[in-house]
Design an enzyme around this catalytic site. Structure first.
Site, PDB file in Angstrom:
ATOM      1  N   GLY A   1      82.828  58.245 113.471  1.00  0.00           N
ATOM      2  CA  GLY A   1      81.811  58.013 114.491  1.00  0.00           C
ATOM      3  C   GLY A   1      81.720  59.207 115.415  1.00  0.00           C
ATOM      4  O   GLY A   1      82.157  60.313 115.084  1.00  0.00           O
ATOM      5  N   ARG A   2      81.179  58.999 116.587  1.00  0.00           N
ATOM      6  CA  ARG A   2      81.046  60.097 117.550  1.00  0.00           C
ATOM      7  C   ARG A   2      82.332  60.345 118.330  1.00  0.00           C
ATOM      8  O   ARG A   2      82.529  61.422 118.877  1.00  0.00           O
ATOM      9  CB  ARG A   2      79.921  59.800 118.521  1.00  0.00           C
ATOM     10  CG  ARG A   2      78.579  59.867 117.869  1.00  0.00           C
ATOM     11  CD  ARG A   2      77.475  59.888 118.891  1.00  0.00           C
ATOM     12  NE  ARG A   2      76.215  60.010 118.209  1.00  0.00           N
ATOM     13  CZ  ARG A   2      75.538  61.131 118.130  1.00  0.00           C
ATOM     14  NH1 ARG A   2      75.995  62.226 118.699  1.00  0.00           N
ATOM     15  NH2 ARG A   2      74.397  61.169 117.495  1.00  0.00           N
TER      16      ARG A   2
ATOM     17  N   GLU B   1      84.602  63.566 118.036  1.00  0.00           N
ATOM     18  CA  GLU B   1      84.002  64.803 118.544  1.00  0.00           C
ATOM     19  C   GLU B   1      84.492  65.126 119.955  1.00  0.00           C
ATOM     20  O   GLU B   1      84.804  66.260 120.270  1.00  0.00           O
ATOM     21  CB  GLU B   1      82.482  64.660 118.533  1.00  0.00           C
ATOM     22  CG  GLU B   1      81.739  65.869 119.037  1.00  0.00           C
ATOM     23  CD  GLU B   1      80.248  65.651 119.023  1.00  0.00           C
ATOM     24  OE1 GLU B   1      79.544  66.505 118.468  1.00  0.00           O
ATOM     25  OE2 GLU B   1      79.772  64.623 119.564  1.00  0.00           O
TER      26      GLU B   1
ATOM     27  N   CYS C   1      85.634  59.849 107.585  1.00  0.00           N
ATOM     28  CA  CYS C   1      84.349  60.332 108.092  1.00  0.00           C
ATOM     29  C   CYS C   1      84.537  61.474 109.097  1.00  0.00           C
ATOM     30  O   CYS C   1      85.126  62.489 108.793  1.00  0.00           O
ATOM     31  CB  CYS C   1      83.577  59.156 108.674  1.00  0.00           C
ATOM     32  SG  CYS C   1      81.806  59.435 108.816  1.00  0.00           S
ATOM     33  N   HIS C   2      84.051  61.303 110.315  1.00  0.00           N
ATOM     34  CA  HIS C   2      84.185  62.321 111.360  1.00  0.00           C
ATOM     35  C   HIS C   2      85.572  62.314 112.003  1.00  0.00           C
ATOM     36  O   HIS C   2      85.866  63.167 112.837  1.00  0.00           O
ATOM     37  CB  HIS C   2      83.122  62.116 112.445  1.00  0.00           C
ATOM     38  CG  HIS C   2      81.744  62.493 112.003  1.00  0.00           C
ATOM     39  ND1 HIS C   2      80.987  61.684 111.189  1.00  0.00           N
ATOM     40  CD2 HIS C   2      80.994  63.588 112.260  1.00  0.00           C
ATOM     41  CE1 HIS C   2      79.816  62.255 110.964  1.00  0.00           C
ATOM     42  NE2 HIS C   2      79.800  63.420 111.602  1.00  0.00           N
TER      43      HIS C   2
ATOM     44  N   TYR D   1      83.238  63.232 106.021  1.00  0.00           N
ATOM     45  CA  TYR D   1      81.777  63.235 105.934  1.00  0.00           C
ATOM     46  C   TYR D   1      81.326  64.656 105.610  1.00  0.00           C
ATOM     47  O   TYR D   1      81.824  65.625 106.185  1.00  0.00           O
ATOM     48  CB  TYR D   1      81.149  62.729 107.231  1.00  0.00           C
ATOM     49  CG  TYR D   1      79.665  62.531 107.085  1.00  0.00           C
ATOM     50  CD1 TYR D   1      79.168  61.562 106.222  1.00  0.00           C
ATOM     51  CD2 TYR D   1      78.765  63.335 107.767  1.00  0.00           C
ATOM     52  CE1 TYR D   1      77.804  61.391 106.044  1.00  0.00           C
ATOM     53  CE2 TYR D   1      77.404  63.172 107.604  1.00  0.00           C
ATOM     54  CZ  TYR D   1      76.926  62.202 106.743  1.00  0.00           C
ATOM     55  OH  TYR D   1      75.582  62.041 106.567  1.00  0.00           O
TER      56      TYR D   1
END
Length: 193
Positions: free
Chosen positions: A89-90, A93, A119-120, A139
């Site tokens: 997800g975000r 980050e 993923c992220h 990802y």
């Protein structure tokens, strides 16, 4: 098999499926899972985001649920846990900007404890530990960053998984069945059907 104590690090706009599904699956097989977010305490929530693959050139993002945290980030120590889960997800980050988070991830890896990242989530892993010669996936939009970080990045179908030592990685939530199965193997969890 003795239940394992697992830590999951999340933040606002963690991918909904990537926190909810592993959390519930790990509880279902008898493990204890603490889900934490820097700056938040047990019983507070993080907002989730649902990433989907619909026909556009990249994933779409929609507001998900409020996920209730189970412990305070400020009270966790890597020595109290057997393994780590880093959803995507975000959240990864911005979580990677937090030195305490990076140090915690590094402690898990230095101890060779199982780490499942998806993923992220690989953004946080790459910011925390040396990826040199580690075989990983994530990802595909994160792939170039992983290569520049020295990883042996493998682009696989979103339903697949890559295992390298104590790490289990997958590109996105469609890989949950294989990702979780391989993580359970690293944990020594057996399921009798």
């Amino acid at each position: 098999m003795a239940p394992k104590k697992i830590l999951m690090i999340v933040g606002d706009f963690v991918e909904d499926y990537e926190v909810m599904v592993p959390y519930q699956a790990l509880l279902m097989v008898g493990h204890h899972v603490d889900v934490v977010c820097p700056g938040k305490k047990a019983n507070e929530t993080v907002a989730t985001a649902v990433h989907d693959f619909e026909q556009e050139q990249t994933y779409t993002e929609k507001r998900g649920h409020n996920f209730t945290l189970t412990a305070a980030f400020s009270s966790v120590k890597s020595t109290d846990y057997d393994a780590l889960v880093i959803p995507g997800g975000r959240a990864p980050e911005y979580l990677r900007l937090n030195k305490e988070v990076r140090d915690l991830v590094r402690e898990f890896d230095d101890s060779k404890k199982p780490i499942a990242s998806i993923c992220h989530g690989l953004q946080l892993l790459a910011a925390s530990v040396a990826l040199t010669n580690r075989k990983v996936t994530g990802y595909k939009a994160v792939g170039p960053d992983l290569v520049l970080a020295g990883a042996n990045y493998v682009e696989v179908d979103v339903t697949e998984v890559v295992v390298d030592g104590n790490w289990v990685t997958s590109p996105a939530w469609p890989g949950h069945p294989k990702w979780l199965a391989e993580f359970l193997k690293l944990l020594g969890t057996t399921i009798n059907l």
